[in-house]
Design a protein around this motif. Structure first.
Motif, PDB file in Angstrom:
ATOM      1  N   UNK A 112       0.830  -1.204   0.000  1.00 31.38           N
ATOM      2  CA  UNK A 112       0.000   0.000   0.000  1.00 31.38           C
ATOM      3  C   UNK A 112       0.865   1.255   0.000  1.00 31.38           C
ATOM      4  N   UNK A 113       1.927   1.222   0.786  1.00 26.72           N
ATOM      5  CA  UNK A 113       2.847   2.362   0.826  1.00 26.72           C
ATOM      6  C   UNK A 113       3.459   2.608  -0.551  1.00 26.72           C
ATOM      7  N   UNK A 114       3.844   1.526  -1.225  1.00 22.71           N
ATOM      8  CA  UNK A 114       4.425   1.655  -2.567  1.00 22.71           C
ATOM      9  C   UNK A 114       3.427   2.281  -3.540  1.00 22.71           C
ATOM     10  N   UNK A 119      -4.975   5.726   2.818  1.00 24.33           N
ATOM     11  CA  UNK A 119      -6.335   5.647   3.339  1.00 24.33           C
ATOM     12  C   UNK A 119      -7.166   4.709   2.476  1.00 24.33           C
ATOM     13  N   UNK A 120      -7.869   3.798   3.120  1.00 23.08           N
ATOM     14  CA  UNK A 120      -8.768   2.880   2.436  1.00 23.08           C
ATOM     15  C   UNK A 120     -10.202   3.139   2.894  1.00 23.08           C
ATOM     16  N   UNK A 136      -3.952  -6.386   9.775  1.00 22.87           N
ATOM     17  CA  UNK A 136      -3.624  -5.121   9.122  1.00 22.87           C
ATOM     18  C   UNK A 136      -4.274  -3.944   9.836  1.00 22.87           C
ATOM     19  N   UNK A 137      -5.489  -4.154  10.326  1.00 22.30           N
ATOM     20  CA  UNK A 137      -6.202  -3.082  11.033  1.00 22.30           C
ATOM     21  C   UNK A 137      -5.486  -2.693  12.322  1.00 22.30           C
ATOM     22  N   UNK A 142      -5.259   3.624  11.633  1.00 14.40           N
ATOM     23  CA  UNK A 142      -5.944   4.727  10.949  1.00 14.40           C
ATOM     24  C   UNK A 142      -6.168   4.459   9.465  1.00 14.40           C
ATOM     25  N   UNK A 143      -5.814   3.263   8.998  1.00 13.85           N
ATOM     26  CA  UNK A 143      -5.790   3.003   7.565  1.00 13.85           C
ATOM     27  C   UNK A 143      -7.175   2.976   6.931  1.00 13.85           C
TER      28      UNK A 143
END
Length: 339
Positions: A112-114, A119-120, A136-137, A142-143
């Protein structure tokens, strides 16, 4: 080839402290990336990133004008590294016992960073994919605005650990490991009532009962499309779901999640039991307000999240329904006339 895109993650440190290069593959569906709300969809044990299309395993739920509407959302699906979907031997993972569900969540976070995603709109996953959603949560509180674990839990029970242990033994000792492991797993994914309703002790040919032919079919199907190292890895990932490992209590760990947690359980699930999910809901609700739970009613057990699409859609619709943007033009015209 399969529309796969790749992200190279060098020097990823796994659970055993060993650094390795990970090739993370993914697929995108719906709106172009960064033009719409993004949904991360985590696949199940023998699934993959192909969620929509000719081979899409969630076509009933995702697509144009469907519950998760690809006309309005971007759907991102990573392949769990080593799941063998790209059929490239060099991307299989043979040291599977050195990886955990949390490692997969860490790899997804790097992916995701790449992709410059911080934000999802939602993280959604069924079974092992839902366990990775929990991991992951917690890793990135805060994702996501919504976290939707389906037919799973934040940890595996002794029952699941026991069956994963049996699966690992079959995979390492059987002369036809993929077929035999899959047949064993299919009995866990359904219920006695489901098999009775489907087969009623019928025979399709002597001396086999239809249920035996059904198990043989599913065993052969998986054997023809899956890789042995991939199954070993996925079984290991399932066995290691636990957001509290090396951390504090469940309430303390899960309470940091900022997004709305929508737990979806199945009343007849013999794998991730509904009772465990309800206990998770009650515990988390005591420390976090934005938690809900919904239950699918089905004879079909764990696999109901891949069968009962009408019920699942009804539970998900309130989250993914597209709310119309108010048209202020008429109001603004009237306001200007008044002024």
């Amino acid at each position: 080839m399969k529309n796969l895109k790749y992200i190279n993650i060098p020097d990823f440190v796994n659970n055993n402290g060993k650094a390795t290069t990970i090739k993370l593959s993914y697929q995108l569906f719906g709106k172009a990336l960064h033009t719409a709300p993004i949904i991360l969809l985590n696949h199940a044990l023998t699934g993959n990133a192909c969620v929509v299309g000719d081979q899409g395993w969630w076509n009933d739920l995702i697509g144009d004008n469907k519950c998760i509407d690809t006309l309005h959302y971007t759907v991102l699906a990573f392949n769990i590294p080593g799941n063998g979907y790209d059929d490239l031997e060099e991307n299989l993972i043979h040291n599977y016992k050195e990886f955990t569900a949390r490692n997969i969540a860490e790899i997804f976070a790097k992916g995701l960073q790449h992709l410059l995603i911080n934000k999802l709109f939602a993280i959604i996953g069924g079974s092992v994919g839902g366990g990775i959603a929990w991991e992951l949560a917690v890793l990135k509180p805060d994702l996501a605005e919504h976290i939707i674990p389906i037919a799973t839990d934040w940890k595996v029970t002794d029952w699941i650990i026991a069956n994963c242990h049996i699966q690992d033994a079959i995979l390492n000792n059987s002369s036809q490991p993929l077929k035999d492991a899959r047949m064993h797993a299919m009995t866990l994914y359904r219920t006695p009532e489901s098999l009775t309703k489907k087969f009623s002790r019928s025979k399709d040919s002597q001396p086999l009962f239809e249920v035996q032919s059904w198990l043989n079919y599913h065993g052969n199907q998986l054997d023809s499309r899956f890789h042995l190292p991939a199954y070993k890895l996925m079984n290991q990932i399932l066995k290691t779901i636990d957001i509290t490992r090396g951390r504090l209590s469940f309430k303390e760990v899960a309470s940091v999640i900022k997004g709305h947690v929508h737990i979806i359980t199945i009343n007849s699930d013999l794998f991730f039991k509904a009772e465990e999910n309800w206990e998770t809901y009650i515990d988390l609700k005591s420390v976090k307000q934005n938690v809900t739970i919904g239950e699918i009613k089905s004879l079909h057990g764990h696999d109901a999240f891949l069968i009962e699409f009408d019920q699942l859609s009804r539970l998900l619709n309130p989250i993914f329904e597209i709310k119309p943007v108010p048209n202020h033009s008429k109001f603004e015209t009237v306001l200007k006339k008044c002024v």
